[in-house]
Design a protein around this motif. Structure first.
Motif, PDB file in Angstrom:
ATOM      1  N   GLN A  60       0.846  -0.779   0.013  1.00  0.00           N
ATOM      2  CA  GLN A  60       0.096   0.278   0.287  1.00  0.00           C
ATOM      3  C   GLN A  60       0.434   1.251   0.162  1.00  0.00           C
ATOM      4  OE1 GLN A  60      -1.744  -1.487   4.049  1.00  0.00           O
ATOM      5  NE2 GLN A  60      -4.085  -2.508   2.722  1.00  0.00           N
ATOM      6  N   LEU A  61       1.959   1.034   0.383  1.00  0.00           N
ATOM      7  CA  LEU A  61       3.203   2.509   0.250  1.00  0.00           C
ATOM      8  C   LEU A  61       3.952   2.836  -0.486  1.00  0.00           C
ATOM      9  CD1 LEU A  61       4.523   1.608   4.217  1.00  0.00           C
ATOM     10  CD2 LEU A  61       3.213   3.810   3.310  1.00  0.00           C
ATOM     11  N   ILE A  62       3.731   1.035  -1.059  1.00  0.00           N
ATOM     12  CA  ILE A  62       4.791   1.273  -2.643  1.00  0.00           C
ATOM     13  C   ILE A  62       3.578   2.023  -3.635  1.00  0.00           C
ATOM     14  CG2 ILE A  62       5.564  -0.216  -4.523  1.00  0.00           C
ATOM     15  CD1 ILE A  62       7.628   0.336  -2.737  1.00  0.00           C
ATOM     16  N   ASN A  63       2.553   1.898  -3.440  1.00  0.00           N
ATOM     17  CA  ASN A  63       0.941   1.920  -4.861  1.00  0.00           C
ATOM     18  C   ASN A  63       1.366   3.607  -3.961  1.00  0.00           C
ATOM     19  OD1 ASN A  63       0.528  -0.055  -5.855  1.00  0.00           O
ATOM     20  ND2 ASN A  63      -0.999  -0.903  -4.102  1.00  0.00           N
ATOM     21  N   TYR A  64       0.605   4.402  -2.895  1.00  0.00           N
ATOM     22  CA  TYR A  64       0.758   5.855  -3.250  1.00  0.00           C
ATOM     23  C   TYR A  64       2.093   6.207  -3.724  1.00  0.00           C
ATOM     24  CZ  TYR A  64      -0.008   9.831  -0.633  1.00  0.00           C
ATOM     25  OH  TYR A  64      -0.550  10.886  -0.474  1.00  0.00           O
ATOM     26  N   GLY A 100       3.882   3.527 -12.805  1.00  0.00           N
ATOM     27  CA  GLY A 100       3.952   3.119 -11.640  1.00  0.00           C
ATOM     28  C   GLY A 100       3.412   1.736 -11.376  1.00  0.00           C
ATOM     29  N   TRP A 101       2.690   1.407 -11.962  1.00  0.00           N
ATOM     30  CA  TRP A 101       2.004  -0.163 -11.407  1.00  0.00           C
ATOM     31  C   TRP A 101       2.504  -0.460 -11.737  1.00  0.00           C
ATOM     32  CZ3 TRP A 101       1.274  -3.577 -15.255  1.00  0.00           C
ATOM     33  CH2 TRP A 101       1.283  -3.181 -17.201  1.00  0.00           C
ATOM     34  N   ARG A 102       4.105  -0.600 -13.481  1.00  0.00           N
ATOM     35  CA  ARG A 102       4.856  -2.016 -13.703  1.00  0.00           C
ATOM     36  C   ARG A 102       5.503  -2.342 -11.959  1.00  0.00           C
ATOM     37  NH1 ARG A 102       4.708  -4.143 -18.482  1.00  0.00           N
ATOM     38  NH2 ARG A 102       3.377  -2.403 -19.836  1.00  0.00           N
ATOM     39  N   ILE A 103       5.917  -0.595 -11.612  1.00  0.00           N
ATOM     40  CA  ILE A 103       7.111  -0.466 -10.581  1.00  0.00           C
ATOM     41  C   ILE A 103       6.547  -1.428  -9.698  1.00  0.00           C
ATOM     42  CG2 ILE A 103       8.553   0.744  -9.051  1.00  0.00           C
ATOM     43  CD1 ILE A 103       8.347   2.766 -11.064  1.00  0.00           C
ATOM     44  N   SER A 104       4.789  -1.284  -8.578  1.00  0.00           N
ATOM     45  CA  SER A 104       4.743  -2.239  -7.763  1.00  0.00           C
ATOM     46  C   SER A 104       4.308  -3.690  -8.170  1.00  0.00           C
ATOM     47  CB  SER A 104       3.648  -1.244  -8.014  1.00  0.00           C
ATOM     48  OG  SER A 104       2.838  -0.026  -7.497  1.00  0.00           O
ATOM     49  N   LEU A 105       4.152  -3.871  -9.361  1.00  0.00           N
ATOM     50  CA  LEU A 105       3.844  -4.991  -9.443  1.00  0.00           C
ATOM     51  C   LEU A 105       5.731  -5.736  -8.746  1.00  0.00           C
ATOM     52  CD1 LEU A 105       1.234  -5.246 -12.145  1.00  0.00           C
ATOM     53  CD2 LEU A 105       1.172  -5.562  -9.369  1.00  0.00           C
TER      54      LEU A 105
END
Length: 541
Positions: free
Chosen positions: A189-193, A201-206
């Motif tokens: 959740q912190l990474i998503n924020y 950014g979604w690629r980094i989160s995954l």
């Protein structure tokens, strides 16, 4: 006398007093690395809902959801009513259900280490496919690979922890698996924020999920195999050496003999996490606020799971299950009633800020109750109640059930929210009431007992002894009596008549006052007896 029983005090309690050893650094290291498998599950749960709320992700894979979000005519309950998105979310749990069926056999035949290694490899493949996806098919296949890995890890990690931990620390160490799940959720959740306004950014989160997968892969290679698995696979000398290292002492005869005897005998609702950002976004909060709310909930989740680590071996499994279930049930009712009243009395599709804050507070209380009860204990209890011959299969059955119902909820929740509206929360409140009642009357208390002795609880339980069969139950009771008699020279200290359902009565302390006392009285009524650290019941002659 048939049906009679004896109660042994602490000095003569079965052979538990003969268990030596301490909570060694080696055990803590083993628990930390094995429980890190929970990071895999937790991170994927936490990252999914946040990524699904990213505009860039929606435009690329779910344009219909993006359009609904920016429409002024869509009901707040129906913004995310997308079968394609539900299929993407729940496919992980379907794959986990499928792989759990095979993981049980691999765990039994090849050991706990191999199962964890295979799980981490599957997860790494899934991370590569999802973070690099260029079309929905690639995204779903990657999601399935993640599910295969999680199915392996979730099946073996709680079982592995239960077998490696000293009996008096087993609950707390096993709950570390759930603690790592909650930490993984919060970290995601912190990474998503942080990634919400970053291009791709979604690629980094995954992709960040690859970190714990690599850690588990390395750890599963370096960790020792569990003594139970080694004895089961015909390597008792190696099993004893590892047990001595785990306990920090060569005096492991009693525990090792119990493991060997066990082998010889054997020869004869996670929608609240991955849909939280979606839920808050549906209720009218902006993307940024929805992600902040998710982080708050994640922090509550981690903190209250720490409470479970500290409380489970002190207050017991059943008390936490019942209290947590009741708390969650009440919170679901409050959320349902508030949303039903507010959305029928306000214009538009946005909750007033004070109401939204109140809903967030109530959901935090729901998460708190779940985090110190059904969340961690849903992994702990199934992993410790099975005899060795069915331990792998029994744990797998629990994981399959978990994945099955999580898949069902993930597949239908958004549609239920759209059609049932606030009633969906009342529906889940009813389920929680049933769960709490089941825990109160049908879950024997297992704290403070070695895993190899827990079957005696079920053999004496008024309900489960019927399912086990009278002959099987009496056989378990007789073996326990023989063990105790052999260690005591056949002497019995005090006899008591049989208790409810064929089980013996015990010398009980006066129940505590308040809610805890009521639960204790109900607990005594429902099971006939409950062993504590000071007393353990075996049948008389």
């Amino acid at each position: 006398m048939a049906g009679g029983g004896v109660v042994l005090n602490r000095a003569s309690m079965a052979n538990i007093q003969d268990y030596h050893g301490r909570l060694t650094f080696y055990v803590i290291l083993v628990a930390a690395v094995a429980a890190a498998g929970g990071l895999l599950f937790g991170y994927d749960i936490g990252v999914t809902g946040g990524v699904e709320a990213f505009d860039e992700f929606q435009v690329k894979f779910f344009p219909d959801v993006y359009e609904a979000r920016h429409s002024t005519t869509t009901s707040p309950y129906c913004v995310y009513d997308s079968q394609k998105m539900q299929a993407f979310t729940s496919s992980l749990f379907l794959a986990g259900l499928f792989s759990s069926l095979f993981a049980a056999k691999i765990t039994q035949m090849w050991g706990r280490k191999m199962t964890m290694t295979l799980g981490s490899i599957w997860f790494l493949i899934g991370v590569g496919l999802t973070s690099g996806a260029v079309q929905i098919g690639m995204l779903v296949v990657g999601r399935l690979c993640l599910g295969f890995g999680i199915g392996f890890v979730n099946q073996v990690a709680p079982l592995y922890l239960s077998e490696m931990a000293p009996f008096n620390y087993r609950g707390g160490l096993n709950v570390c698996f759930q603690l790592c799940i909650t930490i993984g959720i919060l970290f995601a959740q912190l990474i998503n924020y942080g990634m919400q306004n970053v291009t791709h950014g979604w690629r980094i989160s995954l992709a960040v999920a690859g970190g714990p997968a690599i850690a588990l892969f390395i750890g599963s290679i370096l960790l020792p195999e569990s003594p139970n698995s080694l004895v089961e696979r015909g390597r008792p000398e190696q099993a004893r050496r590892i047990l001595e290292k785990l306990r920090g002492t060569p005096q492991v005869d009693a525990e090792f003999n119990d493991i060997v005897q066990g082998v010889e005998s054997s020869k004869g609702i996670r929608m609240r996490e991955f849909y939280v950002p979606v839920l808050f976004s549906s209720l009218g909060t902006g993307r940024k606020t929805a992600l902040i709310n998710t982080v708050v909930i994640g922090a509550v989740n981690v903190g209250c799971t720490v409470i479970a680590v500290l409380a489970v071996d002190r207050f017991g499994r059943r008390f936490l299950l019942v209290e947590g279930g009741i708390q969650c049930c009440i919170m679901m009712i409050i959320v349902g009633v508030v949303l039903g009243v507010e959305f029928s009395s306000v214009s538009g599709t946005i909750l007033p800020k004070p109401v939204a804050r109140g809903v967030l507070a109530v959901i935090c209380l729901f998460i708190a109750g779940f985090a110190w009860s059904w969340g961690p204990l849903g992994w702990l209890v199934p992993s410790e109640i099975q005899p060795l011959e069915t331990r792998s299969a029994g744990t797998a059955a629990a994981v399959v059930s978990n994945f099955l119902w999580t898949f069902v909820v993930g597949q239908v929740f958004l549609t239920m929210l759209c059609t049932m509206r606030f009633g969906v929360f009342l529906f889940f409140a009813g389920m929680l009431a049933i769960m709490s009642a089941f825990a109160l009357f049908f879950v024997p208390e297992t704290k403070g007992l070695p895993v190899e002795r827990i079957q005696v609880l079920f053999a004496r339980h008024w309900f489960w002894r019927k399912w086990m069969g009278a002959a099987a139950a009496e056989d378990i009771i007789a073996k326990e009596a023989a063990r105790a008699a052999a260690r005591k020279g056949g002497a019995a200290e005090a006899a008591y008549p049989a208790g409810p359902g064929g089980g013996p009565t015990v010398a009980r302390k006066t129940p505590a006052a308040g809610v805890a006392g009521l639960l204790e009285r109900a607990s005594q009524f429902s099971s006939g007896w409950a062993p504590t650290e000071q007393q353990f019941i075996v049948p008389g002659d």
